[in-house]
Design a protein around this motif. Sequence first.
Motif, PDB file in Angstrom:
ATOM      1  N   ASP A 146       0.717  -1.325  -0.204  1.00 40.64           N
ATOM      2  CA  ASP A 146      -0.148  -0.250   0.230  1.00 40.64           C
ATOM      3  C   ASP A 146       0.970   1.362  -0.136  1.00 40.64           C
ATOM      4  O   ASP A 146       0.641   2.221  -0.774  1.00 40.64           O
ATOM      5  CB  ASP A 146      -0.946  -0.114   1.304  1.00 40.64           C
ATOM      6  CG  ASP A 146      -1.983  -1.006   1.038  1.00 40.64           C
ATOM      7  OD1 ASP A 146      -2.335  -1.449   0.026  1.00 40.64           O
ATOM      8  OD2 ASP A 146      -2.579  -1.411   2.263  1.00 40.64           O
ATOM      9  N   ASN A 147       2.051   1.163   0.663  1.00 43.18           N
ATOM     10  CA  ASN A 147       2.813   2.278   0.953  1.00 43.18           C
ATOM     11  C   ASN A 147       3.686   2.538  -0.482  1.00 43.18           C
ATOM     12  O   ASN A 147       4.055   3.705  -0.748  1.00 43.18           O
ATOM     13  CB  ASN A 147       3.814   2.341   2.112  1.00 43.18           C
ATOM     14  CG  ASN A 147       2.814   2.494   3.221  1.00 43.18           C
ATOM     15  OD1 ASN A 147       2.050   3.202   3.489  1.00 43.18           O
ATOM     16  ND2 ASN A 147       3.287   2.158   4.468  1.00 43.18           N
ATOM     17  N   PHE A 148       4.047   1.458  -1.159  1.00 42.37           N
ATOM     18  CA  PHE A 148       4.658   1.413  -2.209  1.00 42.37           C
ATOM     19  C   PHE A 148       3.663   2.106  -3.256  1.00 42.37           C
ATOM     20  O   PHE A 148       4.421   3.220  -4.042  1.00 42.37           O
ATOM     21  CB  PHE A 148       4.948  -0.018  -2.719  1.00 42.37           C
ATOM     22  CG  PHE A 148       5.231  -0.129  -4.251  1.00 42.37           C
ATOM     23  CD1 PHE A 148       6.435   0.267  -4.736  1.00 42.37           C
ATOM     24  CD2 PHE A 148       4.465  -0.446  -5.136  1.00 42.37           C
ATOM     25  CE1 PHE A 148       6.693   0.258  -6.024  1.00 42.37           C
ATOM     26  CE2 PHE A 148       4.539  -0.774  -6.426  1.00 42.37           C
ATOM     27  CZ  PHE A 148       5.829  -0.278  -7.020  1.00 42.37           C
ATOM     28  N   ILE A 149       2.422   1.797  -3.465  1.00 38.87           N
ATOM     29  CA  ILE A 149       1.564   2.388  -4.194  1.00 38.87           C
ATOM     30  C   ILE A 149       1.442   3.837  -3.975  1.00 38.87           C
ATOM     31  O   ILE A 149       1.532   4.682  -5.125  1.00 38.87           O
ATOM     32  CB  ILE A 149       0.160   1.591  -4.294  1.00 38.87           C
ATOM     33  CG1 ILE A 149       0.347   0.342  -4.917  1.00 38.87           C
ATOM     34  CG2 ILE A 149      -0.789   2.438  -5.158  1.00 38.87           C
ATOM     35  CD1 ILE A 149       0.851   0.282  -6.165  1.00 38.87           C
ATOM     36  N   LYS A 150       1.403   4.348  -2.775  1.00 34.32           N
ATOM     37  CA  LYS A 150       1.401   5.766  -2.501  1.00 34.32           C
ATOM     38  C   LYS A 150       2.717   6.593  -2.882  1.00 34.32           C
ATOM     39  O   LYS A 150       2.577   7.847  -3.423  1.00 34.32           O
ATOM     40  CB  LYS A 150       0.989   5.940  -0.941  1.00 34.32           C
ATOM     41  CG  LYS A 150      -0.327   5.252  -0.511  1.00 34.32           C
ATOM     42  CD  LYS A 150      -0.671   5.745   1.077  1.00 34.32           C
ATOM     43  CE  LYS A 150      -1.886   4.872   1.659  1.00 34.32           C
ATOM     44  NZ  LYS A 150      -1.841   4.599   2.778  1.00 34.32           N
ATOM     45  N   LEU A 151       3.650   5.832  -2.602  1.00 33.29           N
ATOM     46  CA  LEU A 151       4.912   6.376  -2.940  1.00 33.29           C
ATOM     47  C   LEU A 151       5.278   6.714  -4.312  1.00 33.29           C
ATOM     48  O   LEU A 151       5.640   7.693  -4.732  1.00 33.29           O
ATOM     49  CB  LEU A 151       6.117   5.459  -2.517  1.00 33.29           C
ATOM     50  CG  LEU A 151       7.640   5.726  -2.842  1.00 33.29           C
ATOM     51  CD1 LEU A 151       8.014   6.837  -1.942  1.00 33.29           C
ATOM     52  CD2 LEU A 151       8.324   4.413  -2.538  1.00 33.29           C
TER      53      LEU A 151
END
Length: 620
Positions: A146-151
């Motif tokens: 999820d944080n990779f997508i937001k990044l």
Amino acid sequence: MVCVSDKKQITAVRKALKTLGKKNFVFIMHNGSFPAIDSENTGFGTVNSNGGKKFLDYAAGLFDAIQMGPAGKTKSSDSSPYTGTIFSNNPLFIDLKELTTDKWFHILSEETFNNIVENNPNKGKNKTSYSYITKQQALALSEAYDNFIKLNNQTLNKEFEAYKRENDSWLDKDSLYEALTIEHGTDYWPNWKNKTDKNLFNPKSYEEKIEYGKRINEISKKYQKEIDEYKFIQFVLNKQNIETKKLADSKNIKMIADRQVAFSDRDTWAYQSLFLEGWCLGCPPDYFSKDGQAWGFPVIDPEKMYNSDGSLGEAGILMKNLYKKMFRENPGGVRIDHIVGLIDPWVYKSGKKPIPEQGAGRLYSSPEHPELAKYAIAKIEDLDETLTADKEKRVKSLTDEQIKLYGRLIEKIVIAAAEEEGLTKDSIVCEDLGTLTNPVATVMKKYELLGMKLTQFTVPTEDDDPYRCKNISNKCWAMIGTHDNQPVSVWAKSMINTHEGYLHVKNLVEDLFAEEQDKDAIIVKMTNDMEFLKETKLVELFANHAENIQIFFTDFFNMTQTYNTPGTSGDKNWSLRLPNNFEEMQTINLPLILKKAIIARGNEFAEANKELIEELNELQ
């Protein structure tokens, strides 16, 4: 013991190994057994962790390679690495700590990581916490995705997209299966209620192919996030694996992979059109199991392996791609578990026992069998018909052409894959312990494949036993035990003051103390002294003429716990780890053992290496 930080000791040990004709000294430890740093112990080991890299530092200079276990993704309900996937790697081998650092843009929070470490039920113990970490690792990696997508990091995104394109032949199917496990609430596809979902890659008609294609699109859209997350996890692990192997290469340590004979549930579903319907792979009756072993693994359809012109068929291409991936990722080579299962497999009918009376037989060696005859390479006249189908020597004669047919999987797939990845057939380690039929022995001899000699398996009443020290040739891999054996210390304890122990001792004295005057005194001492027996068993490992030596981590570190006990199940199996304080542990005394191995070769050999013996004597 050998102090691995002492260059003088390591130099002497390496010199002694070379003197004894050893080309490879290999440490065996499955990935999950790697130690951790105490503050980073999530409940499962990985060579990618700081603890794993610390062990690489420790092993550098002493060992040539590390033999790992199978790397596939295991089921949440089964920790055995020998039932993992053939292409997807195990997400448990991802080092979560690294995901909390700048290197990965902190896509995993330190809070999540620290909570996993703090709540590890086996914190402070050298045991994995399989059920716990399987669940916690999945949650942590979901957060990271999820944080990779937001990044939305452009460089990382491009790498990920390239990885997906390069591996789509297997990654698309494996990730779709992940979506279907969510759809049906179980990762065991035979329990899925939707018949279409069970057969998405096994259409029986053009109409079914169209229907199944629509269903694939439907599931792919419904679970787009979950599918992409599965692929991302494989991407992360691949990046970490590449970096770790570069680190190992810089320390002159190679990784050896392990190819199990099994196909996972995920693979059986994805490639079921390539398997022989109604048949399973197993083991015939033997001393340990009167009804054989019903493994339940699928059997590749021989008619899908090769085309009529001898070229590789769809199943053959799949197998070659698998081996190419393994050799490419593991420049140390590949250990093939149960080589018999590739060359001369024992198969049985689904729902039946793996015994001849219920229709079981050798896939390529049963010309008399009403159903298997069409696959037979051996002919009726090649059989000793006084022997039943399960006997090793039943096939009594073979022509050169028949040997080539038995060996074509080895030649066209395994050896060809190794050579195409820049390796030689010496990088193939064949587990040929136990049953070894004549066709298998003949193929191994023809292609000069290196098998295994396990000294703990010695039958002391048989003078020509292949595992006995004096009978072990140079062209093989020798070891005391594998992951399925008791540690040598436990074995030695079980032999003290027993008749079987006396028989083993008698042979050891004949083979290793041939020029000693008072052999009876040595026999008496070794029969009653566990430490002396254990030491001599270790001397035997290095004194025999095998060019390649492997040692399991429990033996090297004098551990008394058993890693796996065949025929049993439960948390004790596959859960043992090397303790985090391994650097403080007492290892086997290599200078002493190697000195004695040199002396065991005879007075003339010992005299020629007198200076080395004195050097080792000072270091022990």
